[in-house]
Design a protein around this motif. Structure first.
Motif, PDB file in Angstrom:
ATOM      1  N   TYR A  77       1.038  -1.262  -0.149  1.00  0.00           N
ATOM      2  CA  TYR A  77      -0.106  -0.416   0.078  1.00  0.00           C
ATOM      3  C   TYR A  77       0.875   0.806  -0.148  1.00  0.00           C
ATOM      4  N   GLU A  78       0.070   2.199  -0.711  1.00  0.00           N
ATOM      5  CA  GLU A  78       0.960   3.658  -0.859  1.00  0.00           C
ATOM      6  C   GLU A  78       0.486   4.789  -0.340  1.00  0.00           C
ATOM      7  N   ASN A  79      -0.844   4.863  -0.353  1.00  0.00           N
ATOM      8  CA  ASN A  79      -1.422   5.988   0.442  1.00  0.00           C
ATOM      9  C   ASN A  79      -2.600   5.066   2.320  1.00  0.00           C
ATOM     10  N   ILE A  80      -2.059   5.903   2.857  1.00  0.00           N
ATOM     11  CA  ILE A  80      -2.022   5.411   4.310  1.00  0.00           C
ATOM     12  C   ILE A  80      -2.724   6.174   5.133  1.00  0.00           C
ATOM     13  N   ILE A  81      -3.581   6.052   5.448  1.00  0.00           N
ATOM     14  CA  ILE A  81      -3.524   7.143   7.434  1.00  0.00           C
ATOM     15  C   ILE A  81      -4.100   6.310   8.776  1.00  0.00           C
ATOM     16  N   PHE A  82      -2.907   5.475   9.587  1.00  0.00           N
ATOM     17  CA  PHE A  82      -3.161   5.470  10.692  1.00  0.00           C
ATOM     18  C   PHE A  82      -3.632   6.055  11.454  1.00  0.00           C
ATOM     19  N   GLU A  83      -4.295   5.651  12.302  1.00  0.00           N
ATOM     20  CA  GLU A  83      -4.760   5.906  12.817  1.00  0.00           C
ATOM     21  C   GLU A  83      -4.910   5.353  15.207  1.00  0.00           C
ATOM     22  N   LYS A  87      -3.386   9.706  22.450  1.00  0.00           N
ATOM     23  CA  LYS A  87      -2.112  11.133  22.418  1.00  0.00           C
ATOM     24  C   LYS A  87      -0.520  11.407  21.896  1.00  0.00           C
ATOM     25  N   GLU A  88      -0.221  10.308  23.482  1.00  0.00           N
ATOM     26  CA  GLU A  88       0.972  10.453  24.024  1.00  0.00           C
ATOM     27  C   GLU A  88       2.031   9.698  22.815  1.00  0.00           C
ATOM     28  N   LEU A  89       1.192   8.868  22.067  1.00  0.00           N
ATOM     29  CA  LEU A  89       2.198   7.948  20.963  1.00  0.00           C
ATOM     30  C   LEU A  89       2.563   9.389  19.977  1.00  0.00           C
ATOM     31  N   ILE A  90       1.180   9.685  19.558  1.00  0.00           N
ATOM     32  CA  ILE A  90       1.137  10.704  18.125  1.00  0.00           C
ATOM     33  C   ILE A  90       2.713  11.770  18.685  1.00  0.00           C
ATOM     34  N   HIS A  91       2.117  12.317  20.125  1.00  0.00           N
ATOM     35  CA  HIS A  91       3.703  13.054  20.552  1.00  0.00           C
ATOM     36  C   HIS A  91       4.645  12.749  20.433  1.00  0.00           C
ATOM     37  N   ALA A  92       4.734  11.794  20.543  1.00  0.00           N
ATOM     38  CA  ALA A  92       6.288  11.177  20.802  1.00  0.00           C
ATOM     39  C   ALA A  92       6.654  10.711  19.055  1.00  0.00           C
ATOM     40  N   LEU A  93       5.954  10.558  18.215  1.00  0.00           N
ATOM     41  CA  LEU A  93       6.521  10.740  16.748  1.00  0.00           C
ATOM     42  C   LEU A  93       6.222  11.578  17.030  1.00  0.00           C
ATOM     43  N   GLN A  94       5.908  12.484  16.762  1.00  0.00           N
ATOM     44  CA  GLN A  94       5.911  14.664  16.150  1.00  0.00           C
ATOM     45  C   GLN A  94       7.327  14.523  16.669  1.00  0.00           C
ATOM     46  N   GLU A  95       7.796  15.004  18.733  1.00  0.00           N
ATOM     47  CA  GLU A  95       8.671  15.017  18.916  1.00  0.00           C
ATOM     48  C   GLU A  95      10.250  14.523  19.360  1.00  0.00           C
ATOM     49  N   LYS A  96      11.398  14.532  18.282  1.00  0.00           N
ATOM     50  CA  LYS A  96      12.001  13.641  18.544  1.00  0.00           C
ATOM     51  C   LYS A  96      11.567  13.440  20.448  1.00  0.00           C
ATOM     52  N   ASN A  97      12.893  13.552  21.234  1.00  0.00           N
ATOM     53  CA  ASN A  97      12.611  13.776  22.521  1.00  0.00           C
ATOM     54  C   ASN A  97      12.221  13.726  23.406  1.00  0.00           C
ATOM     55  N   MET A 112       9.774   2.589   9.092  1.00  0.00           N
ATOM     56  CA  MET A 112       9.179   1.874   8.115  1.00  0.00           C
ATOM     57  C   MET A 112       8.009   2.780   7.404  1.00  0.00           C
ATOM     58  N   LEU A 113       7.943   4.122   7.885  1.00  0.00           N
ATOM     59  CA  LEU A 113       6.820   5.071   7.020  1.00  0.00           C
ATOM     60  C   LEU A 113       7.089   5.697   6.690  1.00  0.00           C
ATOM     61  N   ASP A 114       8.620   5.521   5.986  1.00  0.00           N
ATOM     62  CA  ASP A 114       9.423   6.548   5.180  1.00  0.00           C
ATOM     63  C   ASP A 114       8.895   5.448   3.360  1.00  0.00           C
ATOM     64  N   LYS A 115       8.972   3.811   4.182  1.00  0.00           N
ATOM     65  CA  LYS A 115       8.461   3.187   3.237  1.00  0.00           C
ATOM     66  C   LYS A 115       7.263   3.073   2.179  1.00  0.00           C
ATOM     67  N   ILE A 116       6.699   4.138   3.082  1.00  0.00           N
ATOM     68  CA  ILE A 116       5.516   4.185   2.295  1.00  0.00           C
ATOM     69  C   ILE A 116       5.302   5.973   1.623  1.00  0.00           C
ATOM     70  N   ARG A 117       5.104   6.162   0.514  1.00  0.00           N
ATOM     71  CA  ARG A 117       4.664   7.367  -0.693  1.00  0.00           C
ATOM     72  C   ARG A 117       4.323   7.920   0.314  1.00  0.00           C
ATOM     73  N   ALA A 118       2.899   8.137   0.806  1.00  0.00           N
ATOM     74  CA  ALA A 118       1.768   9.076   1.261  1.00  0.00           C
ATOM     75  C   ALA A 118       0.942   8.573   2.521  1.00  0.00           C
ATOM     76  N   HIS A 119       1.859   8.529   3.686  1.00  0.00           N
ATOM     77  CA  HIS A 119       1.168   8.652   4.807  1.00  0.00           C
ATOM     78  C   HIS A 119       0.757   9.324   6.306  1.00  0.00           C
ATOM     79  N   ARG A 120      -0.325   9.118   7.294  1.00  0.00           N
ATOM     80  CA  ARG A 120      -0.609  10.207   8.058  1.00  0.00           C
ATOM     81  C   ARG A 120      -0.406   9.371   9.594  1.00  0.00           C
ATOM     82  N   VAL A 121      -0.630   9.856  10.388  1.00  0.00           N
ATOM     83  CA  VAL A 121      -0.700   9.273  11.720  1.00  0.00           C
ATOM     84  C   VAL A 121      -1.144   9.763  11.939  1.00  0.00           C
ATOM     85  N   ILE A 122      -2.756  10.040  12.647  1.00  0.00           N
ATOM     86  CA  ILE A 122      -3.854  10.777  13.081  1.00  0.00           C
ATOM     87  C   ILE A 122      -4.031  10.771  14.767  1.00  0.00           C
TER      88      ILE A 122
END
Length: 168
Positions: A77-83, A87-97, A112-122
């Motif tokens: 799959y190349e276009n995926i929205i992960f839900e 909130k804590e995981l989403i924040h951890a993914l957005q801020e490296k430290n 692994m997300l770099d292997k997917i052309r278009a993606h969002r984690v929301i």
């Protein structure tokens, strides 16, 4: 015993299906850049995996997301929205430290997300995602480190999918 009942329900659903004409294979779910996300007419893929020996709930959430990404990368799959309702995981993914204790998970997820052309984690609240809650409860019935990926929506989840659509 509940596993036997679920297997019987799945068998009944399979036997009662209506044969349909072959349709062209979709390259994957689309990503809408503008406007509110709309649920697909039905569940495309749904999976559950029983996880053991994790130290915290956020590790379980991170491992679940990691497994979902691996599963869909394998299906090309190349276009995926992960839900996620974490909130804590989403924040951890957005801020490296943000959360060093799960840094290995977040680094692996980003890789692994770099292997997917278009993606969002929301973020999606628990109140609007009863499907995920029901699937997680289903995973407790599985054996140690077992996983299941459904390409046909099981009968036990249909009412939850419809309820989530009405909330959106």
């Amino acid at each position: 015993m509940s596993l036997v009942i679920k297997a019987h329900e799945d068998m009944e659903e399979w036997n009662s299906r209506e044969d349909q004409e072959a349709k062209p294979i979709n390259a994957g779910p689309g990503v809408k850049e503008v406007g509110k996300w709309q649920a697909p007419p039905s569940v495309l893929w749904m999976g559950a995996r029983r996880l053991t020996r994790l130290r915290s709930p956020i590790e379980a959430e991170a491992e679940a997301l990691r497994w979902a990404i691996i599963s869909l990368v394998r299906l090309n799959y190349e276009n995926i929205i992960f839900e996620s309702d974490c909130k804590e995981l989403i924040h951890a993914l957005q801020e490296k430290n943000y959360r060093p204790s799960i840094r290995a998970y977040t680094d692996d997820i980003h890789h692994m997300l770099d292997k997917i052309r278009a993606h969002r984690v929301i973020f999606k609240s628990k109140q609007t995602n009863k499907v995920a809650d029901r699937v997680a409860k289903e995973a407790f019935t599985y054996g140690s480190n077992s996983s299941v990926l459904f390409s046909i929506m099981p009968s036990w989840i249909k009412s939850y999918v419809e309820a989530d659509k009405r909330i959106m």
